[in-house]
Structures are given as C-alpha cells and as structure tokens.
Write a protein that holds these residues in place. Sequence first.
Motif, PDB file in Angstrom:
ATOM      1  N   ALA A  37       0.899  -0.965  -0.276  1.00 46.91           N
ATOM      2  CA  ALA A  37       0.263   0.104   0.443  1.00 46.91           C
ATOM      3  C   ALA A  37       0.701   1.057   0.028  1.00 46.91           C
ATOM      4  O   ALA A  37       2.056   0.824   0.301  1.00 46.91           O
ATOM      5  CB  ALA A  37      -0.445   0.258   1.476  1.00 46.91           C
ATOM      6  N   THR A  38       0.164   2.152  -0.415  1.00 44.46           N
ATOM      7  CA  THR A  38       1.003   3.427  -0.586  1.00 44.46           C
ATOM      8  C   THR A  38       0.177   4.707   0.330  1.00 44.46           C
ATOM      9  O   THR A  38      -1.221   4.377  -0.326  1.00 44.46           O
ATOM     10  CB  THR A  38       1.582   3.774  -1.890  1.00 44.46           C
ATOM     11  N   SER A  82       2.762   4.895  14.890  1.00 45.28           N
ATOM     12  CA  SER A  82       2.053   3.843  15.656  1.00 45.28           C
ATOM     13  C   SER A  82       1.896   3.272  14.725  1.00 45.28           C
ATOM     14  O   SER A  82       1.599   3.785  13.181  1.00 45.28           O
ATOM     15  CB  SER A  82       1.002   4.717  16.392  1.00 45.28           C
ATOM     16  N   VAL A  83       1.573   1.829  15.389  1.00 47.08           N
ATOM     17  CA  VAL A  83       0.984   1.035  14.423  1.00 47.08           C
ATOM     18  C   VAL A  83      -0.493   0.231  15.357  1.00 47.08           C
ATOM     19  O   VAL A  83      -0.380  -0.172  16.651  1.00 47.08           O
ATOM     20  CB  VAL A  83       1.457  -0.531  14.114  1.00 47.08           C
ATOM     21  N   SER A  84      -1.484   0.558  15.030  1.00 48.85           N
ATOM     22  CA  SER A  84      -3.113  -0.433  14.808  1.00 48.85           C
ATOM     23  C   SER A  84      -3.925  -1.184  14.726  1.00 48.85           C
ATOM     24  O   SER A  84      -3.181  -1.503  13.610  1.00 48.85           O
ATOM     25  CB  SER A  84      -3.652   0.896  15.086  1.00 48.85           C
ATOM     26  N   GLY A 127      -3.848 -17.456   7.121  1.00 49.32           N
ATOM     27  CA  GLY A 127      -4.597 -17.962   6.041  1.00 49.32           C
ATOM     28  C   GLY A 127      -5.749 -16.711   5.853  1.00 49.32           C
ATOM     29  O   GLY A 127      -6.388 -16.216   4.968  1.00 49.32           O
ATOM     30  N   SER A 128      -5.335 -15.887   7.253  1.00 50.13           N
ATOM     31  CA  SER A 128      -6.823 -14.925   7.425  1.00 50.13           C
ATOM     32  C   SER A 128      -6.198 -13.653   7.564  1.00 50.13           C
ATOM     33  O   SER A 128      -4.772 -13.568   7.219  1.00 50.13           O
ATOM     34  CB  SER A 128      -6.898 -15.132   9.116  1.00 50.13           C
ATOM     35  N   PHE A 129      -6.584 -12.451   7.577  1.00 51.74           N
ATOM     36  CA  PHE A 129      -5.750 -11.190   7.725  1.00 51.74           C
ATOM     37  C   PHE A 129      -6.667 -10.210   9.398  1.00 51.74           C
ATOM     38  O   PHE A 129      -7.259 -10.480   9.454  1.00 51.74           O
ATOM     39  CB  PHE A 129      -6.442 -10.692   5.945  1.00 51.74           C
ATOM     40  N   ILE A 130      -6.026  -9.470   9.083  1.00 50.62           N
ATOM     41  CA  ILE A 130      -5.936  -8.575  10.510  1.00 50.62           C
ATOM     42  C   ILE A 130      -5.872  -7.001   9.810  1.00 50.62           C
ATOM     43  O   ILE A 130      -5.008  -6.675   8.829  1.00 50.62           O
ATOM     44  CB  ILE A 130      -3.899  -8.152  11.117  1.00 50.62           C
ATOM     45  N   ALA A 138       4.345  12.383   8.978  1.00 50.87           N
ATOM     46  CA  ALA A 138       3.793  13.190   8.059  1.00 50.87           C
ATOM     47  C   ALA A 138       2.917  12.657   6.993  1.00 50.87           C
ATOM     48  O   ALA A 138       2.089  13.496   6.836  1.00 50.87           O
ATOM     49  CB  ALA A 138       5.319  13.669   7.070  1.00 50.87           C
ATOM     50  N   ALA A 139       2.757  11.587   6.870  1.00 51.72           N
ATOM     51  CA  ALA A 139       2.324  11.129   5.715  1.00 51.72           C
ATOM     52  C   ALA A 139       1.418  10.093   6.362  1.00 51.72           C
ATOM     53  O   ALA A 139      -0.190  10.232   5.157  1.00 51.72           O
ATOM     54  CB  ALA A 139       2.724   9.855   5.488  1.00 51.72           C
ATOM     55  N   GLY A 140       0.607  10.683   6.885  1.00 57.34           N
ATOM     56  CA  GLY A 140      -0.749  10.079   8.156  1.00 57.34           C
ATOM     57  C   GLY A 140      -0.929   8.462   7.965  1.00 57.34           C
ATOM     58  O   GLY A 140      -0.166   8.258   7.748  1.00 57.34           O
ATOM     59  N   PRO A 141      -1.888   8.110   8.125  1.00 63.08           N
ATOM     60  CA  PRO A 141      -2.952   6.502   8.609  1.00 63.08           C
ATOM     61  C   PRO A 141      -2.397   5.997   6.990  1.00 63.08           C
ATOM     62  O   PRO A 141      -3.203   6.273   5.973  1.00 63.08           O
ATOM     63  CB  PRO A 141      -3.866   6.699   8.654  1.00 63.08           C
ATOM     64  N   LEU A 142      -2.395   4.226   7.001  1.00 68.57           N
ATOM     65  CA  LEU A 142      -2.290   4.403   6.158  1.00 68.57           C
ATOM     66  C   LEU A 142      -2.790   2.937   6.192  1.00 68.57           C
ATOM     67  O   LEU A 142      -2.598   2.166   7.748  1.00 68.57           O
ATOM     68  CB  LEU A 142      -0.759   3.553   5.536  1.00 68.57           C
ATOM     69  N   LYS A 143      -3.755   2.643   5.487  1.00 67.65           N
ATOM     70  CA  LYS A 143      -4.867   0.861   6.004  1.00 67.65           C
ATOM     71  C   LYS A 143      -4.687  -0.107   5.322  1.00 67.65           C
ATOM     72  O   LYS A 143      -4.769   0.447   4.087  1.00 67.65           O
ATOM     73  CB  LYS A 143      -6.085   1.278   5.929  1.00 67.65           C
ATOM     74  N   THR A 144      -4.500  -1.218   6.077  1.00 67.16           N
ATOM     75  CA  THR A 144      -3.844  -2.112   4.963  1.00 67.16           C
ATOM     76  C   THR A 144      -4.722  -3.933   5.179  1.00 67.16           C
ATOM     77  O   THR A 144      -4.992  -3.603   6.908  1.00 67.16           O
ATOM     78  CB  THR A 144      -3.219  -1.824   3.606  1.00 67.16           C
TER      79      THR A 144
END
Length: 166
Positions: A37-38, A82-84, A127-130, A138-144
């Motif tokens: 992701a970007t 941070s990572v959540s 096999g599942s996803f989180i 600076a770049a802000g949040p990245l959700k994936t």
Amino acid sequence: MRWPVLVLVLLALCACGGSEPPGRSTDEYAPNEGANATVNDMVLRNAFAIGAKPGQALRKGDDVPLYFVLVNDRRRPDELVSVSAKPMFSGATISGQKLLVRTNELVGGGAAPQVVLTGLAKELRSGSFIPVTFTFKAAGPLKTLVPVLPPTQWRATLSPAPQSSG
C-alpha cells in the motif's frame, strides 16, 4: 529478387518480436505474499504477520510479530509513529518505539519484526487477514489488510509467533 525480400521480412520479424512489451519482464523476482500500500509517497511493501503452524491457531492473549518494508519516496524523512490492529489486538509495539524512514531509503525486511502486535482478542489462524493501520508523522494513516502466514518455508528463519502470555 526473392532473397532481398526474404531478408527484409526476417529482419522485420526479428525487430518486432525481439523484446518484451514495456512493463513486462521474464526476469525472476522475489515472491511477495504480503500487503502492499502507499500513502502520500510513503510505500509499504510485503507486510505480513507470522501466525501458527498449519492446523493450529494462535490463542487469545498471544502476541504476533509483524514484518514489512518501508520506502520513503517523500522529499523529507518521515516516522512510523504508531501501528494499530484494534479490535483484533489490544496494542502494538514498534521496534525502537518509532521507526525513522529517511528519504529514498528502504527500512525493514530483516529477520527481526518491525512491530509486535500485542494482546490477541480471539483465536487466529494462518491464512486469515488482520486490518492494520500504520500511522506516519507526516504521511498520515495507511490502512491495509495484512495476511497471517504460517512459520514455514522461508518464514521459518524469522522470529516465530511468541508463546501465549495468558
């Protein structure tokens, strides 16, 4: 007269089919089973979590190592602050509390995880996803969605899922 025409036709065919179309390659490349992701020129590549062995599950309370590579295409350095992965995990610990990513620099990709997701809320199988949110200063949040992969094949050399804490 036939030979010059035949030579020209053969040369034309060789020129047309001699190379791959732009953007295609037959070169070998490293497998990428993780999330990509970007956000604002901060690039996340091959993000994955190490789960349990095939046929097993991580248990409630377990901590899970998270691996990824960051590439900063920004004009200035940035930090992963941070990572959540809530509500699936209660928290996350970044290696070194924050991760500095200089301009045009690659960070991560080693045998140690960059983040450990803590306090698994319920059973989790490979096999599942989180759903994970990476937040940069600076770049802000990245959700994936990050895949959970078993500690097999080349991943067997990485840090395994920590033992249950509860």
